[in-house]
Design an enzyme around this catalytic site. Structure first.
Site, PDB file in Angstrom:
ATOM      1  CB  CYS A 277       3.806  -2.459  13.726  1.00 51.11           C
ATOM      2  SG  CYS A 277       3.899  -2.250  11.938  1.00 51.11           S
TER       3      CYS A 277
ATOM      4  CG  HIS B  63       7.797   3.349  18.937  1.00 51.87           C
ATOM      5  ND1 HIS B  63       7.122   4.468  18.498  1.00 51.87           N
ATOM      6  CD2 HIS B  63       8.118   2.656  17.812  1.00 51.87           C
ATOM      7  CE1 HIS B  63       7.036   4.435  17.177  1.00 51.87           C
ATOM      8  NE2 HIS B  63       7.630   3.360  16.741  1.00 51.87           N
TER       9      HIS B  63
ATOM     10  CB  CYS C 101       2.918   7.281   3.444  1.00 45.49           C
ATOM     11  SG  CYS C 101       3.472   6.120   4.682  1.00 45.49           S
TER      12      CYS C 101
ATOM     13  CB  CYS D 131       7.914  -5.417   8.504  1.00 43.47           C
ATOM     14  SG  CYS D 131       9.407  -4.770   9.309  1.00 43.47           S
TER      15      CYS D 131
ATOM     16  CD  GLU E  50      -2.967  -1.169   2.214  1.00 40.06           C
ATOM     17  OE1 GLU E  50      -4.134  -1.452   1.921  1.00 40.06           O
ATOM     18  OE2 GLU E  50      -2.611  -0.921   3.372  1.00 40.06           O
TER      19      GLU E  50
ATOM     20  CB  CYS F 286       0.924   5.568  11.534  1.00 40.40           C
ATOM     21  SG  CYS F 286       1.343   7.193  11.128  1.00 40.40           S
TER      22      CYS F 286
ATOM     23  CB  CYS G 101       7.306  -3.207  16.040  1.00 40.16           C
ATOM     24  SG  CYS G 101       8.959  -2.768  15.483  1.00 40.16           S
TER      25      CYS G 101
HETATM   26  N1  SAH Z   1       9.701   0.335   9.598  1.00 37.42           N
HETATM   27  C1  SAH Z   1       9.852   1.724   9.721  1.00 37.42           C
HETATM   28  C2  SAH Z   1       8.905   2.530   8.865  1.00 37.42           C
HETATM   29  C3  SAH Z   1       7.467   2.066   8.773  1.00 37.42           C
HETATM   30  S1  SAH Z   1       6.408   2.302  10.112  1.00 37.42           S
HETATM   31  C4  SAH Z   1       9.771   2.139  11.163  1.00 37.42           C
HETATM   32  O1  SAH Z   1       9.399   1.328  11.996  1.00 37.42           O
HETATM   33  O2  SAH Z   1      10.125   3.277  11.454  1.00 37.42           O
HETATM   34  C5  SAH Z   1       6.106   4.070  10.201  1.00 37.42           C
HETATM   35  C6  SAH Z   1       5.756   4.514  11.633  1.00 37.42           C
HETATM   36  O3  SAH Z   1       4.454   4.044  12.049  1.00 37.42           O
HETATM   37  C7  SAH Z   1       6.751   3.975  12.652  1.00 37.42           C
HETATM   38  O4  SAH Z   1       7.111   4.966  13.572  1.00 37.42           O
HETATM   39  C8  SAH Z   1       5.939   2.903  13.309  1.00 37.42           C
HETATM   40  O5  SAH Z   1       6.447   2.570  14.558  1.00 37.42           O
HETATM   41  C9  SAH Z   1       4.564   3.522  13.359  1.00 37.42           C
HETATM   42  N2  SAH Z   1       3.500   2.570  13.656  1.00 37.42           N
HETATM   43  C10 SAH Z   1       3.508   1.237  13.459  1.00 37.42           C
HETATM   44  N3  SAH Z   1       2.341   0.692  13.885  1.00 37.42           N
HETATM   45  C11 SAH Z   1       1.585   1.700  14.374  1.00 37.42           C
HETATM   46  C12 SAH Z   1       0.256   1.779  14.913  1.00 37.42           C
HETATM   47  N4  SAH Z   1      -0.504   0.695  15.028  1.00 37.42           N
HETATM   48  N5  SAH Z   1      -0.197   2.988  15.285  1.00 37.42           N
HETATM   49  C13 SAH Z   1       0.562   4.092  15.124  1.00 37.42           C
HETATM   50  N6  SAH Z   1       1.796   4.081  14.598  1.00 37.42           N
HETATM   51  C14 SAH Z   1       2.318   2.901  14.232  1.00 37.42           C
HETATM   52 FE1  SF4 Z   2       8.483  -3.209  10.754  1.00 39.03          FE
HETATM   53 FE2  SF4 Z   2       6.246  -2.169  11.728  1.00 39.03          FE
HETATM   54 FE3  SF4 Z   2       8.421  -2.358  13.273  1.00 39.03          FE
HETATM   55 FE4  SF4 Z   2       8.379  -0.571  11.275  1.00 39.03          FE
HETATM   56  S1  SF4 Z   2       7.048  -0.570  13.093  1.00 39.03           S
HETATM   57  S2  SF4 Z   2      10.056  -1.994  11.813  1.00 39.03           S
HETATM   58  S3  SF4 Z   2       7.163  -1.708   9.764  1.00 39.03           S
HETATM   59  S4  SF4 Z   2       7.274  -4.080  12.408  1.00 39.03           S
END
Ligand code: SAH
Ligand code: SF4
Length: 360
Positions: free
Chosen positions: A118, A220, A104, A111, A91, A338, A115
């Protein structure tokens, strides 16, 4: 097999034309046609000799990923699902905000970093995107959006914050960044292109040397114990190393600060003690904070912080002299916020299976 010219940045394209026995300036012309004018057909490239157009037609293509679906939010946000083969989809989201239009962009199918908050991380990992699939997102979005009345592009900024960890697909991401910055292609300045990383320290050092664009770091958590859980890559590159890498990055960065992203999780990382630890942690690092309200997805196990907790957290950081924004949640009616990007991922890591085994 036909060569997809969207896979090349300018040096790559020049090398390709050299192999064909063509002059290097042809590379610039073709870059302009593909990325500036959005052409995908060599027949349109009217300033190339007919013989060259015919040769390219036999050897090469300009093939972006195909579009599976498009959605538009009531707030102007748009989301595209692109087909990247083998039942996988990624996406891309466009977020308009005044005169700024931010795209974006995704870098991987899923991934591998897991995390816990996410949704992309939950889905597992299939593969890295190719250069054509990364830059193809910008190509499509430009195509869909056209230009404003003055002939300017609508997309003014790119953030690598879609699906995937960009620095885990380093080579392809850097080539795609080169195309974004190239005046013959999208001509974006380094300040207007942001890579967001969960903190892959060695790759941050490489990026500083190869293509220092603006940097956002997904923090975070203010201490290793909590970050080890929320962002498991922290076990490999703990906070002290990450902060040192941020300082090194700033020597070359186009902006004089790093943006720290901090997702607000109710009762987990949003208490006053966390704000105090965070202030101490970043004491020596020029930075701004972007607090992201947690965007829920099914079975996440987390809740977004309450409004008063978020404001208290923000105020504590501001009182310590930091610039803090709370990110507006955009496009939530189309699951474009996000962390909600789900695409379509055929997991190869057997993560879902493993989780089932653990829970039994
Ligand atoms: N992998 C990279 C970039 C993609 S995620 C990273 O982790 O930075 C882009 C942002 O969205 C990151 O800061 C991530 O931690 C945040 N993110 C992921 N899941 C989320 C959620 N459920 N709610 C809000 N932000 C989230
Ligand atoms: Fe991967 Fe999501 Fe963690 Fe970014 S926030 S590194 S996309 S698992």
């Amino acid at each position: 097999m036909l060569v997809n010219l969207l896979d090349y940045d300018l040096p790559g394209l020049a090398a390709y034309f050299a192999e064909l026995g063509e002059k290097p300036f042809r590379a610039k012309q073709v870059m302009r046609w593909m990325h500036h004018f959005g052409a995908a057909d060599f027949a349109e490239m009217s300033d190339l000799a007919k013989s060259l157009r015919e040769k390219l037609g036999q050897l090469a293509t300009v093939t972006p990923p195909s579009m599976m679906a498009e959605q538009a939010s009531a707030d102007g946000t748009r989301k595209w699902l692109l087909d990247v083969g083998s039942m996988n989809g990624v996406e891309t989201v466009f977020i308009p905000d005044g005169t700024r239009g931010t795209l974006c962009v995704s870098s991987q199918v899923g991934c591998a970093l897991e995390c816990t908050f996410c949704s992309t991380g939950r889905q597992g990992f299939n593969r890295n995107l190719s250069v054509a699939e990364i830059i193809g997102q910008l190509w499509w979005a430009n195509h869909a959006m056209g230009r404003d009345p003055k002939g300017e592009r609508i997309i003014t900024n790119v953030v690598m914050m879609g699906m995937g960890e960009p620095l885990a697909n380093y080579t392809n991401v850097v080539t795609a960044l080169n195309i974004m910055l190239d005046d013959n292609a999208y001509g974006l300045s380094r300040r207007r292109v942001t890579v967001s990383t969960s903190g892959l320290v060695p790759a941050m050092d490489r990026l500083r040397e190869d293509c220092p664009v603006a940097l956002a770091v997904s923090l975070h958590a203010p201490n290793d114990k909590l970050r080890d859980v929320l962002v498991p890559i922290n076990r490999k590159y703990p906070l002290a190393e990450l902060m040192a890498a941020c300082l090194r990055y700033l020597e070359k960065a186009p902006r004089d600060f790093v943006t720290f992203e901090y997702v607000m999780l109710d009762g987990i990382n949003d208490q006053p003690e966390h704000a105090r630890q965070l202030i101490e942690l970043v004491r020596d690092v020029p930075c701004k904070f972007n607090l992201i309200p947690f965007n829920p997805f099914p079975d996440s196990g987390y809740r977004c912080s309450r409004g008063d907790a978020m404001r208290r957290f923000r105020d504590m950081l501001m009182q310590a002299g930091h610039i803090v924004t709370i990110r507006k949640t955009r496009g939530d009616d189309i699951d474009a916020a996000c962390g909600q990007l789900a695409g379509q991922v055929q997991d190869k890591t057997r993560r879902v299976m493993r989780r089932m085994e653990v829970s039994h």
